[in-house]
Scaffold this motif. Structure first.
Motif, PDB file in Angstrom:
ATOM      1  N   ALA A 110       0.821  -1.207   0.000  1.00  0.00           N
ATOM      2  CA  ALA A 110       0.000   0.000   0.000  1.00  0.00           C
ATOM      3  C   ALA A 110       0.857   1.259   0.000  1.00  0.00           C
ATOM      4  O   ALA A 110       1.924   1.303   0.614  1.00  0.00           O
ATOM      5  N   VAL A 111       0.387   2.278  -0.706  1.00  0.00           N
ATOM      6  CA  VAL A 111       1.048   3.580  -0.725  1.00  0.00           C
ATOM      7  C   VAL A 111       0.067   4.654  -0.251  1.00  0.00           C
ATOM      8  O   VAL A 111       0.265   5.276   0.788  1.00  0.00           O
ATOM      9  N   SER A 112      -1.011   4.862  -1.009  1.00  0.00           N
ATOM     10  CA  SER A 112      -1.974   5.908  -0.636  1.00  0.00           C
ATOM     11  C   SER A 112      -2.558   5.677   0.749  1.00  0.00           C
ATOM     12  O   SER A 112      -2.741   6.630   1.523  1.00  0.00           O
ATOM     13  N   GLU A 113      -2.856   4.438   1.072  1.00  0.00           N
ATOM     14  CA  GLU A 113      -3.455   4.147   2.376  1.00  0.00           C
ATOM     15  C   GLU A 113      -2.502   4.511   3.511  1.00  0.00           C
ATOM     16  O   GLU A 113      -2.928   5.038   4.547  1.00  0.00           O
ATOM     17  N   ARG A 114      -1.219   4.261   3.314  1.00  0.00           N
ATOM     18  CA  ARG A 114      -0.239   4.630   4.337  1.00  0.00           C
ATOM     19  C   ARG A 114      -0.108   6.150   4.440  1.00  0.00           C
ATOM     20  O   ARG A 114      -0.001   6.708   5.535  1.00  0.00           O
ATOM     21  N   LEU A 115      -0.120   6.818   3.296  1.00  0.00           N
ATOM     22  CA  LEU A 115      -0.038   8.271   3.309  1.00  0.00           C
ATOM     23  C   LEU A 115      -1.234   8.896   4.018  1.00  0.00           C
ATOM     24  O   LEU A 115      -1.092   9.877   4.758  1.00  0.00           O
ATOM     25  N   ARG A 116      -2.408   8.319   3.788  1.00  0.00           N
ATOM     26  CA  ARG A 116      -3.640   8.856   4.360  1.00  0.00           C
ATOM     27  C   ARG A 116      -3.593   8.895   5.885  1.00  0.00           C
ATOM     28  O   ARG A 116      -4.258   9.726   6.521  1.00  0.00           O
ATOM     29  N   ARG A 117      -2.824   8.026   6.468  1.00  0.00           N
ATOM     30  CA  ARG A 117      -2.772   7.925   7.925  1.00  0.00           C
ATOM     31  C   ARG A 117      -1.657   8.762   8.547  1.00  0.00           C
ATOM     32  O   ARG A 117      -1.455   8.728   9.764  1.00  0.00           O
ATOM     33  N   LEU A 118      -0.938   9.515   7.713  1.00  0.00           N
ATOM     34  CA  LEU A 118       0.125  10.380   8.232  1.00  0.00           C
ATOM     35  C   LEU A 118      -0.444  11.756   8.602  1.00  0.00           C
ATOM     36  O   LEU A 118      -1.244  12.321   7.848  1.00  0.00           O
ATOM     37  N   PRO A 119      -0.037  12.311   9.731  1.00  0.00           N
ATOM     38  CA  PRO A 119      -0.631  13.576  10.191  1.00  0.00           C
ATOM     39  C   PRO A 119      -0.272  14.784   9.343  1.00  0.00           C
ATOM     40  O   PRO A 119      -1.009  15.787   9.361  1.00  0.00           O
ATOM     41  N   ASP A 120       0.841  14.741   8.602  1.00  0.00           N
ATOM     42  CA  ASP A 120       1.263  15.904   7.828  1.00  0.00           C
ATOM     43  C   ASP A 120       0.951  15.781   6.342  1.00  0.00           C
ATOM     44  O   ASP A 120       1.470  16.542   5.526  1.00  0.00           O
ATOM     45  N   ILE A 121       0.081  14.828   5.979  1.00  0.00           N
ATOM     46  CA  ILE A 121      -0.252  14.598   4.579  1.00  0.00           C
ATOM     47  C   ILE A 121      -1.760  14.700   4.374  1.00  0.00           C
ATOM     48  O   ILE A 121      -2.556  14.139   5.137  1.00  0.00           O
ATOM     49  N   GLU A 122      -2.135  15.413   3.319  1.00  0.00           N
ATOM     50  CA  GLU A 122      -3.536  15.461   2.894  1.00  0.00           C
ATOM     51  C   GLU A 122      -3.595  15.056   1.428  1.00  0.00           C
ATOM     52  O   GLU A 122      -2.981  15.703   0.576  1.00  0.00           O
ATOM     53  N   LEU A 123      -4.314  13.995   1.144  1.00  0.00           N
ATOM     54  CA  LEU A 123      -4.429  13.515  -0.230  1.00  0.00           C
ATOM     55  C   LEU A 123      -5.394  14.385  -1.025  1.00  0.00           C
ATOM     56  O   LEU A 123      -6.363  14.921  -0.480  1.00  0.00           O
ATOM     57  N   HIS A 124      -5.138  14.497  -2.309  1.00  0.00           N
ATOM     58  CA  HIS A 124      -6.024  15.257  -3.190  1.00  0.00           C
ATOM     59  C   HIS A 124      -7.348  14.503  -3.329  1.00  0.00           C
ATOM     60  O   HIS A 124      -7.368  13.270  -3.398  1.00  0.00           O
ATOM     61  N   PRO A 125      -8.484  15.199  -3.385  1.00  0.00           N
ATOM     62  CA  PRO A 125      -9.777  14.511  -3.435  1.00  0.00           C
ATOM     63  C   PRO A 125     -10.006  13.658  -4.680  1.00  0.00           C
ATOM     64  O   PRO A 125     -10.781  12.703  -4.636  1.00  0.00           O
ATOM     65  N   THR A 126      -9.352  13.965  -5.802  1.00  0.00           N
ATOM     66  CA  THR A 126      -9.537  13.154  -7.013  1.00  0.00           C
ATOM     67  C   THR A 126      -8.241  12.555  -7.546  1.00  0.00           C
ATOM     68  O   THR A 126      -8.265  11.504  -8.181  1.00  0.00           O
ATOM     69  N   LEU A 127      -7.118  13.202  -7.305  1.00  0.00           N
ATOM     70  CA  LEU A 127      -5.839  12.698  -7.813  1.00  0.00           C
ATOM     71  C   LEU A 127      -5.026  11.984  -6.732  1.00  0.00           C
ATOM     72  O   LEU A 127      -3.905  11.546  -6.993  1.00  0.00           O
ATOM     73  N   PHE A 128      -5.583  11.904  -5.541  1.00  0.00           N
ATOM     74  CA  PHE A 128      -4.996  11.138  -4.444  1.00  0.00           C
ATOM     75  C   PHE A 128      -3.561  11.557  -4.153  1.00  0.00           C
ATOM     76  O   PHE A 128      -3.318  12.702  -3.822  1.00  0.00           O
ATOM     77  N   ASN A 129      -2.596  10.649  -4.317  1.00  0.00           N
ATOM     78  CA  ASN A 129      -1.227  10.951  -3.895  1.00  0.00           C
ATOM     79  C   ASN A 129      -0.372  11.602  -4.978  1.00  0.00           C
ATOM     80  O   ASN A 129       0.727  12.063  -4.696  1.00  0.00           O
ATOM     81  N   THR A 130      -0.856  11.674  -6.199  1.00  0.00           N
ATOM     82  CA  THR A 130       0.006  12.139  -7.295  1.00  0.00           C
ATOM     83  C   THR A 130       0.531  13.560  -7.098  1.00  0.00           C
ATOM     84  O   THR A 130       1.735  13.801  -7.284  1.00  0.00           O
ATOM     85  N   PRO A 131      -0.296  14.544  -6.717  1.00  0.00           N
ATOM     86  CA  PRO A 131       0.237  15.912  -6.578  1.00  0.00           C
ATOM     87  C   PRO A 131       1.300  16.060  -5.498  1.00  0.00           C
ATOM     88  O   PRO A 131       1.990  17.097  -5.463  1.00  0.00           O
ATOM     89  N   LEU A 132       1.474  15.067  -4.654  1.00  0.00           N
ATOM     90  CA  LEU A 132       2.502  15.149  -3.618  1.00  0.00           C
ATOM     91  C   LEU A 132       3.905  15.233  -4.206  1.00  0.00           C
ATOM     92  O   LEU A 132       4.834  15.673  -3.528  1.00  0.00           O
ATOM     93  N   ILE A 133       4.070  14.837  -5.467  1.00  0.00           N
ATOM     94  CA  ILE A 133       5.402  14.918  -6.081  1.00  0.00           C
ATOM     95  C   ILE A 133       5.867  16.362  -6.216  1.00  0.00           C
ATOM     96  O   ILE A 133       7.065  16.617  -6.376  1.00  0.00           O
TER      97      ILE A 133
END
Length: 311
Positions: free
Chosen positions: A18-41
């Motif tokens: 898992a990648v997005s699921e792990r990111l979702r549980r980090l306190p300093d990360i907010e996933l994009h509502p439609t692009l999920f983890n991609t904009p984090l780059i």
């Protein structure tokens, strides 16, 4: 080495969990509502957290001396969502470059890294009724496929596919590129794609109808027992090359939207994954919902123990 070469040469290839699921549980990360983890780059902290997660998988593969398949975070990064989100149109290319950078830094002869890229169904991956038809699929996904075909991605994986129809449309467009590609289905516990097509039949349909068939097929977002390997025609396992498995044996309806991690015992998950590899030749082993590097480590350590016993 190319994806095809590694696939032929190795009996076991590890893949990310898992990648997005792990990111979702980090306190300093907010996933994009439609692009999920991609904009984090594009974000300093987000990029660092992405690298930390991918590095946790790289370290396991390097220690065990296994090839590793990592995919750039391009899941659902289609033209419509890009335009609605207002992010750069180069985001697919930029995501692959991010992954290529990790590959170039950490790949080795003993543990080569395959830098892949992802596609996704246009709508809910758990709702086959919302899946696109073949022609519409080819049209809708064509732009992103062309974008990824122009990158250095070594393989393109259409992931979490709930229906044969949408998968066929993707295969039609992917077959026009020079990239090897993989179709990865979501199946239920009776080994049927969510549109009710038996897994072996779904593979046969695409193999027969695609102008250039996939390099192979996978399943993901399922528990390993859902494949029902002992009930499948042996021919399936000449084409089923991988699984990225959930940590829980619960149905998708029970898992979708769950606030807490749902996990069966790691030893049960690992036993079933190793069985698919040893007895049925399923080469690519990785995780999906509920998994992390500890799941990959369990596989790697178990496989190394077998390797040393043989030696």
């Amino acid at each position: 080495m190319t994806f095809s070469t590694i696939l032929k040469k190795h009996n076991t290839i590890l893949s990310e969990c898992a990648v997005s699921e792990r990111l979702r549980r980090l306190p300093d990360i907010e996933l994009h509502p439609t692009l999920f983890n991609t904009p984090l780059i594009y974000d300093e902290i987000g990029r660092r957290r992405l690298e930390e997660i991918y590095l946790s998988y790289i370290e396991v593969a390097r220690k065990g001396k296994f090839p590793l398949l990592l995919c750039a975070p391009t899941w659902r990064v289609d033209r419509v969502r890009i335009e609605e989100a207002g992010v750069p149109h180069s985001i697919n290319h930029d995501a692959v470059e991010f992954m290529r950078g990790l590959r170039d830094r950490y790949s080795s002869a003993a543990s080569p890294i395959i830098a892949g890229a992802l596609l996704a169904p246009r709508n809910d991956c758990y709702s086959p009724a919302a899946a696109l038809g073949r022609e519409e699929s080819a049209e809708v996904h064509g732009w992103q496929i062309e974008q990824l075909a122009g990158t250095e991605a070594e393989v393109i994986i259409a992931q979490t596919m709930p229906a044969v129809s949408e998968s066929l449309g993707m295969a039609d467009r992917l077959g026009r590129t020079t990239k090897p590609y993989v179709i990865s289905f979501v199946i239920d516990r009776t080994a049927r794609v969510l549109d009710a097509t038996p897994l072996a039949e779904a593979v046969d349909i695409i193999d027969q109808e695609a102008a250039r068939p996939p390099a192979g097929y996978m399943v993901n977002c399922v528990y390993p027992t859902f494949i029902r390997a002992d009930q499948q025609p042996p021919a399936l396992f000449s084409r089923l090359i991988g699984i990225q498995a959930n940590s829980s044996s619960k149905d998708h309806a029970q898992l979708d939207g769950a606030e807490e991690l749902q996990q069966d015992p790691l030893s049960d998950w690992g036993r079933e994954m190793l069985l698919l590899n040893k007895e049925y030749g399923v080469k690519i082993l990785g995780g999906c919902c509920g998994t992390d590097h500890t799941y990959l480590r369990y596989l790697a350590e178990s496989l190394r123990a077998v390797r040393f016993r043989i030696l």
